[in-house]
Design an enzyme around this catalytic site. Structure first.
Site, PDB file in Angstrom:
ATOM      1  N   PRO A  95       0.828  -1.209   0.000  1.00  0.00           N
ATOM      2  CA  PRO A  95       0.000   0.000   0.000  1.00  0.00           C
ATOM      3  C   PRO A  95       0.865   1.264   0.000  1.00  0.00           C
ATOM      4  O   PRO A  95       1.940   1.284   0.614  1.00  0.00           O
ATOM      5  CB  PRO A  95      -0.809  -0.111   1.291  1.00  0.00           C
ATOM      6  N   VAL A  96       0.393   2.276  -0.721  1.00  0.00           N
ATOM      7  CA  VAL A  96       1.153   3.522  -0.869  1.00  0.00           C
ATOM      8  C   VAL A  96       0.984   4.403   0.371  1.00  0.00           C
ATOM      9  O   VAL A  96      -0.087   4.428   0.979  1.00  0.00           O
ATOM     10  CB  VAL A  96       0.661   4.262  -2.146  1.00  0.00           C
ATOM     11  N   LEU A 100       5.221   1.355   4.635  1.00  0.00           N
ATOM     12  CA  LEU A 100       5.801   0.051   4.280  1.00  0.00           C
ATOM     13  C   LEU A 100       6.865   0.162   3.187  1.00  0.00           C
ATOM     14  O   LEU A 100       7.302  -0.844   2.630  1.00  0.00           O
ATOM     15  CB  LEU A 100       4.699  -0.916   3.845  1.00  0.00           C
ATOM     16  N   GLY A 101       7.260   1.377   2.872  1.00  0.00           N
ATOM     17  CA  GLY A 101       8.373   1.562   1.934  1.00  0.00           C
ATOM     18  C   GLY A 101       8.016   1.358   0.475  1.00  0.00           C
ATOM     19  O   GLY A 101       8.872   0.963  -0.317  1.00  0.00           O
ATOM     20  N   ALA A 105      10.653   0.633  -2.611  1.00  0.00           N
ATOM     21  CA  ALA A 105      10.586  -0.697  -3.233  1.00  0.00           C
ATOM     22  C   ALA A 105      10.387  -0.581  -4.748  1.00  0.00           C
ATOM     23  O   ALA A 105      11.004  -1.318  -5.526  1.00  0.00           O
ATOM     24  CB  ALA A 105       9.464  -1.519  -2.604  1.00  0.00           C
ATOM     25  N   ASP A 146      15.050   3.190   4.574  1.00  0.00           N
ATOM     26  CA  ASP A 146      14.098   2.446   3.740  1.00  0.00           C
ATOM     27  C   ASP A 146      14.801   1.800   2.542  1.00  0.00           C
ATOM     28  O   ASP A 146      14.652   0.598   2.297  1.00  0.00           O
ATOM     29  CB  ASP A 146      12.983   3.371   3.224  1.00  0.00           C
TER      30      ASP A 146
HETATM   31  C1  MEV Z   1      10.342   6.094   7.459  1.00  0.00           C
HETATM   32  O1  MEV Z   1      10.220   4.732   7.111  1.00  0.00           O
HETATM   33  C2  MEV Z   1      11.266   6.263   8.615  1.00  0.00           C
HETATM   34  C3  MEV Z   1      11.496   7.709   9.075  1.00  0.00           C
HETATM   35  O2  MEV Z   1      12.457   7.621  10.127  1.00  0.00           O
HETATM   36  C4  MEV Z   1      12.013   8.573   7.960  1.00  0.00           C
HETATM   37  C5  MEV Z   1      13.418   8.218   7.503  1.00  0.00           C
HETATM   38  O3  MEV Z   1      14.141   7.531   8.218  1.00  0.00           O
HETATM   39  O4  MEV Z   1      13.797   8.675   6.403  1.00  0.00           O
HETATM   40  C6  MEV Z   1      10.236   8.325   9.642  1.00  0.00           C
END
Ligand code: MEV
Length: 307
Positions: A95-96, A100-101, A105, A146
């Site tokens: 899901p966007v 969940l990255g 991805a 991510d």
């Molecule tokens: C996002 O998955 C994690 C955050 O810490 C942002 C980042 O690390 O770039 C909120």
């Protein structure tokens, strides 16, 4: 030429990781992006991404289009100025804007599929570097966690500007992911935390230090085969995220519902405000915690085992 990339969850340390503290993230293979690059019979670079209703030729897209700009960046990086006639098919179950990255991805899978199609083999390090450049185009000040966890497809203990450390768990453990269904672009919550940190940096530095300790202890507990310790650490990390204003009523409802249904601990995961939360569960209780989350309003759940 096909390539696939998993989703990810942050176990500990989101946001603090932007401020050079360590964080832990793991891939989630239950959701993934698949990219296929094929020769096309007609001229142009054709993009088919049914999940976002996109069917277009690259040159007709605005230069800052989230997918078009990734493809342009990859061609530029690979030194390709005469574009091939190809079809790029992108399918995703991630899901966007859910933490969940999905964006990272898509980029990882695109970079891998396009580079293999051009018979150029890139190392993980090169893929990671290129996707980080792309993340910066879309997300302002990403930490890089991510793209790293998704590129390496392994649990990572991540600190900005430090060599990448992957880790293995001494004993598998089970996580239930609950999705609020509320889209929450990471860029916004990261920007809000930055404004608050600028206003009251002493207080935020203390919070980030506490979270850094949590990430350190969590890594040791995982590696030494005592994942049951993570529950309490998750609860603490969630409190700090609340203090940073990145939780939301919907996330809190799911976090409390998971604990009530028997989870050992729970917290939001990723940028916050919406998106996902995670709960540590005894495998025997995974289904009932997932049901508890659905009754409390989750739009979907994923049960995943971290090995
Ligand atoms: C996002 O998955 C994690 C955050 O810490 C942002 C980042 O690390 O770039 C909120």
């Amino acid at each position: 030429m096909k390539a696939t990339a998993p989703g990810k969850i942050i176990l500990f340390g989101e946001h603090a990781v932007v401020y050079n503290r360590p964080a832990l993230a793991v891939p989630v293979e239950q959701v993934h992006v698949d990219v296929d690059v094929l020769d096309a019979n007609e001229p142009g670079v054709w993009i088919h991404a049914p999940v976002i209703n996109l069917q277009a030729e690259l040159s007709t897209l605005p230069s800052d289009h989230p997918i078009g700009s990734v493809i342009l960046k990859v061609f530029q990086h690979l030194g390709i100025s005469t574009f091939p006639n190809i079809s790029i098919i992108i399918n995703s179950t991630i899901p966007v804007a859910a933490g969940l990255g999905s964006g990272a991805a898509v980029s990882v899978a695109l970079v891998r599929a396009l580079s293999s199609f051009m018979s150029l083999s890139l190392t993980n390090e090169q893929v990671n570097q290129l996707v980080f450049e792309i993340e910066k185009l879309h997300h302002g000040t990403p930490s890089g966690i991510d793209n790293t966890v998704i590129t390496y497809n392994m649990p990572v203990y991540y600190m900005k500007d430090k060599p990448i450390e992957t880790f293995r768990s001494g004993k598998p453990f089970t996580i239930v992911v609950g999705d609020t269904g509320i889209p929450a672009p990471t860029k916004e919550s990261v920007g809000d935390v930055r404004r608050l940190w600028l206003r009251d940096s002493n207080r935020f530095e203390v919070i980030f230090n506490e979270i850094a300790q949590i990430s350190l202890i969590a890594r040791r507990s995982i590696e030494s085969g005592r994942p049951e310790m993570l529950g309490e650490l998750m609860d603490h990390n969630h409190e700090f995220l609340q203090q940073m204003t990145v939780s939301s009523p919907e996330l809190d409802v799911l976090v409390y519902a998971a604990r009530k249904a028997g989870a050992l601990g729970a917290k939001l995961s990723g940028g916050g405000r919406g998106g996902n939360m995670i709960a540590l569960v005894d495998p025997a209780l995974a289904e009932s915690v997932a049901e508890g989350l659905m009754s409390a309003g989750a739009k979907r759940t994923i049960i995943t085992e971290i090995k």
